[in-house]
Design a protein around this motif. Structure first.
Motif, mmCIF file in Angstrom:
data_model
loop_
_atom_site.group_PDB
_atom_site.id
_atom_site.type_symbol
_atom_site.label_atom_id
_atom_site.label_comp_id
_atom_site.label_asym_id
_atom_site.label_seq_id
_atom_site.Cartn_x
_atom_site.Cartn_y
_atom_site.Cartn_z
ATOM 1 N N ALA A 419 69.218 45.563 65.090
ATOM 2 C CA ALA A 419 70.238 45.056 66.013
ATOM 3 C C ALA A 419 71.592 45.698 65.718
ATOM 4 C CB ALA A 419 70.335 43.535 65.898
ATOM 5 N N PHE A 420 71.914 45.860 64.425
ATOM 6 C CA PHE A 420 73.176 46.508 64.055
ATOM 7 C C PHE A 420 73.206 47.954 64.544
ATOM 8 C CE2 PHE A 420 75.177 49.239 60.737
ATOM 9 C CZ PHE A 420 76.496 48.951 61.055
ATOM 10 N N GLU A 421 72.139 48.694 64.289
ATOM 11 C CA GLU A 421 72.107 50.106 64.687
ATOM 12 C C GLU A 421 72.163 50.258 66.201
ATOM 13 O OE1 GLU A 421 68.616 51.553 62.778
ATOM 14 O OE2 GLU A 421 69.588 51.793 60.819
ATOM 15 N N THR A 422 71.490 49.360 66.912
ATOM 16 C CA THR A 422 71.515 49.414 68.379
ATOM 17 C C THR A 422 72.906 49.087 68.910
ATOM 18 O OG1 THR A 422 69.192 48.743 68.476
ATOM 19 C CG2 THR A 422 70.475 48.492 70.491
ATOM 20 N N ALA A 423 73.534 48.057 68.345
ATOM 21 C CA ALA A 423 74.882 47.676 68.789
ATOM 22 C C ALA A 423 75.885 48.781 68.490
ATOM 23 C CB ALA A 423 75.302 46.368 68.118
ATOM 24 N N MET A 424 75.740 49.422 67.347
ATOM 25 C CA MET A 424 76.667 50.484 66.968
ATOM 26 C C MET A 424 76.481 51.736 67.819
ATOM 27 S SD MET A 424 78.880 49.671 64.652
ATOM 28 C CE MET A 424 79.379 51.313 64.144
ATOM 29 N N SER A 425 75.260 51.965 68.292
ATOM 30 C CA SER A 425 74.994 53.187 69.059
ATOM 31 C C SER A 425 75.775 53.240 70.365
ATOM 32 C CB SER A 425 73.492 53.302 69.349
ATOM 33 O OG SER A 425 73.067 52.276 70.236
ATOM 34 N N SER A 426 76.195 52.088 70.868
ATOM 35 C CA SER A 426 76.946 52.057 72.128
ATOM 36 C C SER A 426 78.456 52.167 71.919
ATOM 37 C CB SER A 426 76.640 50.766 72.899
ATOM 38 O OG SER A 426 77.060 49.634 72.167
ATOM 39 N N GLN A 427 78.898 52.162 70.659
ATOM 40 C CA GLN A 427 80.331 52.223 70.366
ATOM 41 C C GLN A 427 80.802 53.667 70.237
ATOM 42 O OE1 GLN A 427 82.244 49.539 70.421
ATOM 43 N NE2 GLN A 427 80.455 48.214 70.743
#
Length: 454
Positions: A419-427
């Motif tokens: 979830a962290f990696e997915t959320a960060m990928s959009s930043q």
């Protein structure tokens, strides 16, 4: 805590129902192994679903049905693959495929539920959901059904396993999949039904970005399209379409649906209303301490201009509010992202202070995200080069967005790390190198609170 326990309990009950349905599929009596996924789910739903996915192979093997074990092995592996992405999606696919085969009348209902789920997923997850559900459904149907049959608007395989005559388990499993492949080649409607299911899931996900209702509607139509090319009972097919679309749209309109947490949607909304204030208090706690220390030292005395310099406008707006509440409305507060740069650098040096809202260090952002999400700081290690490059140039408000996105993804079944990696990928980085050049210039000309050398 009670939410987690209730979620795990519902997941456990769901895995128990899935195992019970599978035993009915292969006409086996109750097995003591049925309780293993339930117990495992109480500790970890992902682990419980993994056991439920593997149980068809295990039970078939222990009962001496080695051909069944080999036939179900690919389906179990597909569900395990989906479980790595999203345990709720994997559990929903397992339940839906079993229910659709054992009670064909429920097919429009389970498809409506699935389309409602994938309409909120990323298209890559929707592809995997469509592939896994379609293949598992066809395998279960090929084992259970006596003949290929029309179920509302889809053609499902049947009579595949009963036509296998080999007593060798490996040969029987190979002949089963060969027979399934030959049946799809021989019957274009069967292949069209398979492709229509997969395409419908993808369309629902892609269109769902413009609105979940639209995604469900278009996905339902794509699933229904293959039936136009073949002679069917069109009244029955249209009724199935309406039931499928109505189920999906009904779930979407109810809101808060994510198996198995329907009953918590209202309570969750109340908690969401309290989170933003707490989040900004955590994120800007050090800035508030800096401002209070400066006020205690009298640094703001005889100051008429305060420049708030952050990596994004949201950060600046919040800190500007802190400044105004602390030293009153008699000073002019300038926001770097709102004012002309030339005007800022022309402000009188003896009457101006710059408040710098610095980006988080690696230790700080891990600590902040841990407080916002209640996951351990180790979860937030920057594992990829892109994340490591982005973090130093992200504004603080972006980390609040990351935390909220993470919590939403975890509720869908993601692991905390994924979830962290997915959320960060959009930043994306909030500023470029010229921002730091300006910061260095201001720090050489003005008093800058919060400035730290990079």
């Amino acid at each position: 805590m009670s939410r987690v326990v209730a979620r795990n309990l519902l997941a456990g009950v769901s895995t128990y129902i899935a195992v019970t349905l599978f035993l009915k599929l292969i006409e086996e009596p109750y097995s003591p192994f049925s309780l293993v996924p339930l117990v495992a789910s109480l500790g970890s739903p992902t682990l419980g679903v993994a056991f439920a996915a593997l149980l068809p192979v295990l039970v078939s093997y222990l009962d001496g049905k080695y051909a069944y074990a080999l036939i179900f092995l690919p389906a179990s592996l597909f569900i395990l693959f989906k479980n790595v992405q999203n345990w709720r999606g994997a559990l929903l696919i397992l339940l839906s495929s079993l229910l659709a085969v054992l009670a064909p009348v429920t097919l429009p209902f389970v498809l409506g539920v699935l389309l409602s789920q994938v309409a909120g997923e990323d298209y890559r997850e929707a592809v995997s959901s469509g592939l896994v559900f379609s293949l598992v459904l066809f395998v279960f149907s090929g084992v259970r059904a006596e003949n290929t049959f029309v179920d509302y608007f889809l053609l499902l395989p049947g009579g595949i396993y009963s036509s296998v005559s080999s007593n060798n388990p490996i040969s029987a499993a190979s002949l089963f999949y060969l027979g399934l492949f030959e049946e799809m080649i021989k019957n274009p409607f069967l292949l069209a039904s398979l492709l229509g299911l997969i395409s419908g899931f993808i369309v629902a996900s892609v269109s769902g970005k413009s609105g979940r209702l639209r995604g469900i509607t278009l996905g339902s139509l794509v699933v229904f399209v293959p039936s136009f090319a073949y002679t069917l009972n069109y009244v029955n097919s249209l009724a199935g379409l309406l039931f499928m679309a109505g189920t999906g749209l009904g779930i979407a309109l109810l809101g808060g649906f994510s198996l198995p947490r329907i009953s918590f949607s209202l309570r969750g909304k109340k908690r969401e209303e309290r989170r933003p204030r707490l989040a900004v208090d955590i994120v800007f706690r050090d800035i508030l301490a800096i401002l209070r220390g400066a006020e205690a030292e009298g640094i703001f005395r005889n100051i008429s201009n305060v420049v708030v310099m952050g990596l994004c406008l949201k950060d600046e707006e919040y800190v500007a509010g802190l400044v105004r509440r602390m030293i009153g409305e008699n000073v002019h507060v300038y926001l770097l992202h709102r004012e002309d740069k030339e005007r800022i650098v022309s402000l009188p040096k003896d009457q101006t202070i710059v408040v710098y809202v610095s980006p988080f260090s690696p230790e700080e952002y891990r600590s902040v995200l841990a407080q916002l999400t209640r996951f351990p700081p180790e979860v937030f290690e920057a594992t990829t080069p892109s994340i490591r490059m982005t973090v130093p140039r992200m504004c603080r408000s972006q980390f609040v967005e990351v935390a909220y996105t993470m919590l939403s993804l975890v509720e869908k079944g993601y692991t905390a790390r994924r979830a962290f990696e997915t959320a960060m990928s959009s930043q994306r980085p909030s500023v470029g190198e010229e921002f730091f050049y300006l910061l260095e210039y201001l720090s050489s000309e003005y008093v800058v609170l919060g400035f730290r050398q990079r």
